[in-house]
Design a protein around this motif. Structure first.
Motif, PDB file in Angstrom:
ATOM      1  N   SER A 108       0.872  -1.215   0.091  1.00  0.00           N
ATOM      2  CA  SER A 108       0.065   0.045  -0.013  1.00  0.00           C
ATOM      3  C   SER A 108       0.833   1.130   0.102  1.00  0.00           C
ATOM      4  O   SER A 108       0.294   2.448  -0.175  1.00  0.00           O
ATOM      5  CB  SER A 108      -1.024   0.189   1.155  1.00  0.00           C
ATOM      6  N   HIS A 109       2.180   1.145   0.094  1.00  0.00           N
ATOM      7  CA  HIS A 109       2.993   2.356  -0.044  1.00  0.00           C
ATOM      8  C   HIS A 109       3.096   2.646  -1.324  1.00  0.00           C
ATOM      9  O   HIS A 109       3.562   1.999  -2.044  1.00  0.00           O
ATOM     10  CB  HIS A 109       4.375   2.073   0.976  1.00  0.00           C
ATOM     11  N   VAL A 110       2.798   3.875  -1.870  1.00  0.00           N
ATOM     12  CA  VAL A 110       2.810   3.981  -3.191  1.00  0.00           C
ATOM     13  C   VAL A 110       4.009   4.142  -3.765  1.00  0.00           C
ATOM     14  O   VAL A 110       4.316   4.106  -4.909  1.00  0.00           O
ATOM     15  CB  VAL A 110       2.003   5.299  -3.705  1.00  0.00           C
ATOM     16  N   ARG A 111       5.209   4.078  -2.997  1.00  0.00           N
ATOM     17  CA  ARG A 111       6.455   4.302  -3.779  1.00  0.00           C
ATOM     18  C   ARG A 111       7.377   2.960  -3.441  1.00  0.00           C
ATOM     19  O   ARG A 111       8.478   2.940  -3.787  1.00  0.00           O
ATOM     20  CB  ARG A 111       7.119   5.569  -2.986  1.00  0.00           C
ATOM     21  N   CYS A 112       6.562   1.766  -3.262  1.00  0.00           N
ATOM     22  CA  CYS A 112       7.259   0.813  -3.160  1.00  0.00           C
ATOM     23  C   CYS A 112       7.334  -0.326  -4.370  1.00  0.00           C
ATOM     24  O   CYS A 112       8.135  -0.432  -4.716  1.00  0.00           O
ATOM     25  CB  CYS A 112       6.576  -0.144  -2.131  1.00  0.00           C
ATOM     26  N   GLY A 113       6.068  -0.480  -4.859  1.00  0.00           N
ATOM     27  CA  GLY A 113       5.791  -1.354  -5.986  1.00  0.00           C
ATOM     28  C   GLY A 113       5.986  -2.887  -5.832  1.00  0.00           C
ATOM     29  O   GLY A 113       5.897  -3.455  -6.936  1.00  0.00           O
ATOM     30  N   ARG A 114       6.096  -3.377  -4.665  1.00  0.00           N
ATOM     31  CA  ARG A 114       6.483  -5.052  -4.461  1.00  0.00           C
ATOM     32  C   ARG A 114       4.913  -5.421  -4.427  1.00  0.00           C
ATOM     33  O   ARG A 114       3.931  -4.940  -3.955  1.00  0.00           O
ATOM     34  CB  ARG A 114       7.123  -5.372  -3.257  1.00  0.00           C
ATOM     35  N   ARG A 115       4.751  -6.618  -5.111  1.00  0.00           N
ATOM     36  CA  ARG A 115       3.540  -7.169  -5.176  1.00  0.00           C
ATOM     37  C   ARG A 115       3.749  -8.574  -4.620  1.00  0.00           C
ATOM     38  O   ARG A 115       4.695  -9.123  -4.512  1.00  0.00           O
ATOM     39  CB  ARG A 115       3.203  -7.194  -6.513  1.00  0.00           C
TER      40      ARG A 115
ATOM     41  N   SER B  82      -7.774  -3.501   7.982  1.00  0.00           N
ATOM     42  CA  SER B  82      -7.479  -4.695   7.285  1.00  0.00           C
ATOM     43  C   SER B  82      -7.483  -4.386   5.737  1.00  0.00           C
ATOM     44  O   SER B  82      -8.030  -5.353   5.117  1.00  0.00           O
ATOM     45  CB  SER B  82      -8.624  -5.693   7.690  1.00  0.00           C
ATOM     46  N   ALA B  83      -7.436  -3.238   5.448  1.00  0.00           N
ATOM     47  CA  ALA B  83      -7.472  -2.789   4.060  1.00  0.00           C
ATOM     48  C   ALA B  83      -6.317  -2.567   3.571  1.00  0.00           C
ATOM     49  O   ALA B  83      -5.998  -2.506   2.292  1.00  0.00           O
ATOM     50  CB  ALA B  83      -8.112  -1.513   4.061  1.00  0.00           C
ATOM     51  N   ALA B  84      -4.997  -2.143   4.281  1.00  0.00           N
ATOM     52  CA  ALA B  84      -3.969  -1.751   3.808  1.00  0.00           C
ATOM     53  C   ALA B  84      -3.058  -2.975   4.076  1.00  0.00           C
ATOM     54  O   ALA B  84      -3.067  -3.690   4.973  1.00  0.00           O
ATOM     55  CB  ALA B  84      -3.226  -0.504   4.441  1.00  0.00           C
ATOM     56  N   ASN B  85      -2.096  -3.154   2.908  1.00  0.00           N
ATOM     57  CA  ASN B  85      -1.197  -4.362   2.872  1.00  0.00           C
ATOM     58  C   ASN B  85       0.168  -3.749   2.820  1.00  0.00           C
ATOM     59  O   ASN B  85       0.350  -2.901   1.872  1.00  0.00           O
ATOM     60  CB  ASN B  85      -1.540  -5.338   1.786  1.00  0.00           C
ATOM     61  N   TYR B  86       1.107  -4.332   3.587  1.00  0.00           N
ATOM     62  CA  TYR B  86       2.469  -3.531   3.509  1.00  0.00           C
ATOM     63  C   TYR B  86       3.590  -4.863   3.542  1.00  0.00           C
ATOM     64  O   TYR B  86       3.086  -5.937   4.304  1.00  0.00           O
ATOM     65  CB  TYR B  86       2.747  -2.767   4.844  1.00  0.00           C
ATOM     66  N   CYS B  87       4.555  -4.691   2.909  1.00  0.00           N
ATOM     67  CA  CYS B  87       5.529  -5.718   2.903  1.00  0.00           C
ATOM     68  C   CYS B  87       6.607  -5.846   3.925  1.00  0.00           C
ATOM     69  O   CYS B  87       7.078  -6.716   4.125  1.00  0.00           O
ATOM     70  CB  CYS B  87       6.205  -5.641   1.252  1.00  0.00           C
TER      71      CYS B  87
ATOM     72  N   HIS C 197      -2.114   6.983   5.148  1.00  0.00           N
ATOM     73  CA  HIS C 197      -3.014   5.963   5.909  1.00  0.00           C
ATOM     74  C   HIS C 197      -3.489   6.558   7.358  1.00  0.00           C
ATOM     75  O   HIS C 197      -4.497   6.112   7.490  1.00  0.00           O
ATOM     76  CB  HIS C 197      -2.360   4.801   5.874  1.00  0.00           C
ATOM     77  N   LYS C 198      -2.878   7.488   7.760  1.00  0.00           N
ATOM     78  CA  LYS C 198      -3.403   7.962   9.209  1.00  0.00           C
ATOM     79  C   LYS C 198      -4.804   8.461   8.990  1.00  0.00           C
ATOM     80  O   LYS C 198      -5.489   8.390   9.800  1.00  0.00           O
ATOM     81  CB  LYS C 198      -2.445   8.861   9.687  1.00  0.00           C
ATOM     82  N   ALA C 199      -4.942   9.108   8.023  1.00  0.00           N
ATOM     83  CA  ALA C 199      -6.428  10.029   7.746  1.00  0.00           C
ATOM     84  C   ALA C 199      -7.256   8.905   7.133  1.00  0.00           C
ATOM     85  O   ALA C 199      -8.462   9.229   6.985  1.00  0.00           O
ATOM     86  CB  ALA C 199      -5.887  11.117   6.811  1.00  0.00           C
ATOM     87  N   GLN C 200      -6.925   7.723   6.452  1.00  0.00           N
ATOM     88  CA  GLN C 200      -7.857   6.686   5.978  1.00  0.00           C
ATOM     89  C   GLN C 200      -8.173   5.753   6.864  1.00  0.00           C
ATOM     90  O   GLN C 200      -8.981   5.277   6.361  1.00  0.00           O
ATOM     91  CB  GLN C 200      -7.066   6.290   4.535  1.00  0.00           C
ATOM     92  N   CYS C 201      -7.434   5.331   7.800  1.00  0.00           N
ATOM     93  CA  CYS C 201      -7.493   4.201   8.707  1.00  0.00           C
ATOM     94  C   CYS C 201      -8.726   4.368   9.699  1.00  0.00           C
ATOM     95  O   CYS C 201      -8.761   5.300  10.525  1.00  0.00           O
ATOM     96  CB  CYS C 201      -6.271   3.932   9.329  1.00  0.00           C
ATOM     97  N   VAL C 202      -9.807   3.467   9.257  1.00  0.00           N
ATOM     98  CA  VAL C 202     -11.036   3.596  10.333  1.00  0.00           C
ATOM     99  C   VAL C 202     -11.134   2.102  10.306  1.00  0.00           C
ATOM    100  O   VAL C 202     -11.064   1.433   9.625  1.00  0.00           O
ATOM    101  CB  VAL C 202     -12.073   4.365   9.708  1.00  0.00           C
ATOM    102  N   PRO C 203     -11.868   1.762  11.778  1.00  0.00           N
ATOM    103  CA  PRO C 203     -12.390   0.339  11.683  1.00  0.00           C
ATOM    104  C   PRO C 203     -13.552   0.103  10.905  1.00  0.00           C
ATOM    105  O   PRO C 203     -14.661   0.047  11.756  1.00  0.00           O
ATOM    106  CB  PRO C 203     -12.648   0.239  13.356  1.00  0.00           C
ATOM    107  N   MET C 204     -13.394   0.091   9.738  1.00  0.00           N
ATOM    108  CA  MET C 204     -14.541  -0.102   8.924  1.00  0.00           C
ATOM    109  C   MET C 204     -15.332  -1.366   8.968  1.00  0.00           C
ATOM    110  O   MET C 204     -16.682  -1.416   9.173  1.00  0.00           O
ATOM    111  CB  MET C 204     -14.141  -0.146   7.539  1.00  0.00           C
ATOM    112  N   ARG C 205     -14.645  -2.575   9.403  1.00  0.00           N
ATOM    113  CA  ARG C 205     -15.276  -3.782   9.411  1.00  0.00           C
ATOM    114  C   ARG C 205     -16.469  -3.854  10.868  1.00  0.00           C
ATOM    115  O   ARG C 205     -17.303  -4.056  10.725  1.00  0.00           O
ATOM    116  CB  ARG C 205     -14.391  -4.977   9.733  1.00  0.00           C
TER     117      ARG C 205
END
Length: 377
Positions: free
Chosen positions: A319-326, A340-345, A358-366
């Motif tokens: 989810s880090h836009v400058r990483c590029g790993r899949r 549980s929406a963001a994934n990090y390597c 992500h600090k502004a986007q992270c909410v307990p949506m579930r």
């Protein structure tokens, strides 16, 4: 007097043949070509050939310096188009071994077999940067896991810090293998070697490993010290790079940082431009973007309602836009424990993306969805 066709007719009886043009000698300019005001003069042929008098060893040194300071791949190839001799000497392994990082920055949109051969030639000549870039491209983009890992290992043996850190991420996630293949102590050891070489993300990752006891014995105090040291080193590198363009007093102070500013440096009250990503990471970001795969830290509400704990069969980007790993397999990357929406390597990418977006986007949506469904019932 001149005739209709421009031939000169002299009054002395010698008349030029009509329709023929008078030849002009090499050193004499034609009438009207060279005026006192500054007409164009042709360069005399047969001048001294200074390049031809230089020995091949000296020309190779000059070409090596040029390759090491090239700012783009075109600078590397334009010199070879100058003459036949430079084209021949430019094929020497010494030139490819000295190629700079900028000259190896192949764009994803321009990826082709000649670009692949160029990187392979540089890697075969012993260029560690080319080994790392081609290894990352093969491992994450082209699907050649063993070939990519071998190239990165070759760069790591030569002391390439970014290659050591990338191999640590592969060990932490067991990329290219099964989940049971993870080797956490080996990943921590690789992070330690990369951190000793000055790699900021490796130093940050090692700090989180010590705090969480991930692959090493837990030591929260030492982990916090390494995290502060990583931020301080990043601040030092950012200041050193930015002062080349503007004076030190021109940098703004304050807790907020603008768009594109380096997020973790806001802890020190600085707002500096974020460093450019490595060419390998930029290639991977552009590669997956051109194929419709985007790094996202938001999950659609419809997908949340339809699939409680499943992501489907797709492999996700960091989810880090400058990483590029899949991911190389499903559920390989670690998720944000809240949304549980963001994934990090890695934890380093998570720390960078937390303050970046992500600090502004992270909410307990579930939890909100489940609570809303319970109320509706």
């Amino acid at each position: 007097m001149r005739t209709r066709r421009g031939s000169l007719c002299r009054s002395g009886g010698a008349v030029a043949v009509v329709g023929q043009k008078r030849k002009r000698s090499l050193g004499q300019p034609a009438a009207g070509d060279c005026c006192s005001g500054g007409g164009r003069r042709k360069r005399l042929a047969g001048g001294p050939d200074y390049l031809g008098e230089l020995p091949d060893d000296l020309v190779l040194v000059v070409l090596s310096k040029l390759a090491a300071s090239a700012s783009s791949p075109s600078d590397f190839f334009n010199v070879r188009l100058t003459c036949k001799r430079l084209n021949g000497l430019g094929r020497h392994d010494v030139i490819f071994a000295k190629a700079s990082r900028a000259s190896l920055a192949v764009k994803a949109a321009a990826w082709s077999e000649p670009a692949h051969r160029f990187l392979k030639r540089c890697a075969a000549a012993g260029n560690l940067e080319a080994c790392y870039i081609l290894g990352m491209i093969r491992f994450y983009c082209l699907g050649s896991r063993s070939g990519g890992a071998a190239l990165m290992a070759r760069a790591a043996v030569g002391g390439h810090a970014a290659a050591l850190y990338s191999l640590a991420v592969i060990q932490f996630n067991a990329s290219g293998g099964e989940k049971t293949d993870r080797d956490l102590p080996a990943g921590a050891a690789l992070c330690f070697r990369a951190a000793m070489l000055g790699h900021v993300d490796a130093l940050r990752e090692l700090g989180h490993c010590l705090q969480d006891g991930y692959g090493v014995d837990p030591d929260p105090a030492e982990g916090r010290r390494l995290l502060v040291a990583a931020n301080a080193r990043e601040l030092t590198l950012a200041l050193a790079a930015a002062t080349k363009h503007r004076p030190f007093a021109a940098f703004p102070l304050g807790g907020s940082f603008g768009v594109g500013g380096c997020p973790l440096l806001s802890d020190f009250g600085w707002s500096l431009p974020e460093a450019e990503p490595h060419p390998a990471n930029q290639f991977m970001v552009d590669w997956w973007s051109s194929r419709g795969v985007q790094a996202s830290s938001k999950k659609p509400v419809v997908d949340e309602l339809a699939t409680a704990d499943s992501d489907g069969g797709e492999l996700r980007l960091c989810s880090h836009v400058r990483c590029g790993r899949r991911e190389t397999r499903r559920h390989e990357f670690r998720r944000c424990s809240v949304c549980s929406a963001a994934n990090y390597c890695s934890r380093a990418c998570q720390a960078l993306d937390w303050k970046r977006a992500h600090k502004a986007q992270c909410v307990p949506m579930r939890r909100w969805l489940l609570a809303g469904a319970a109320v509706a019932q």
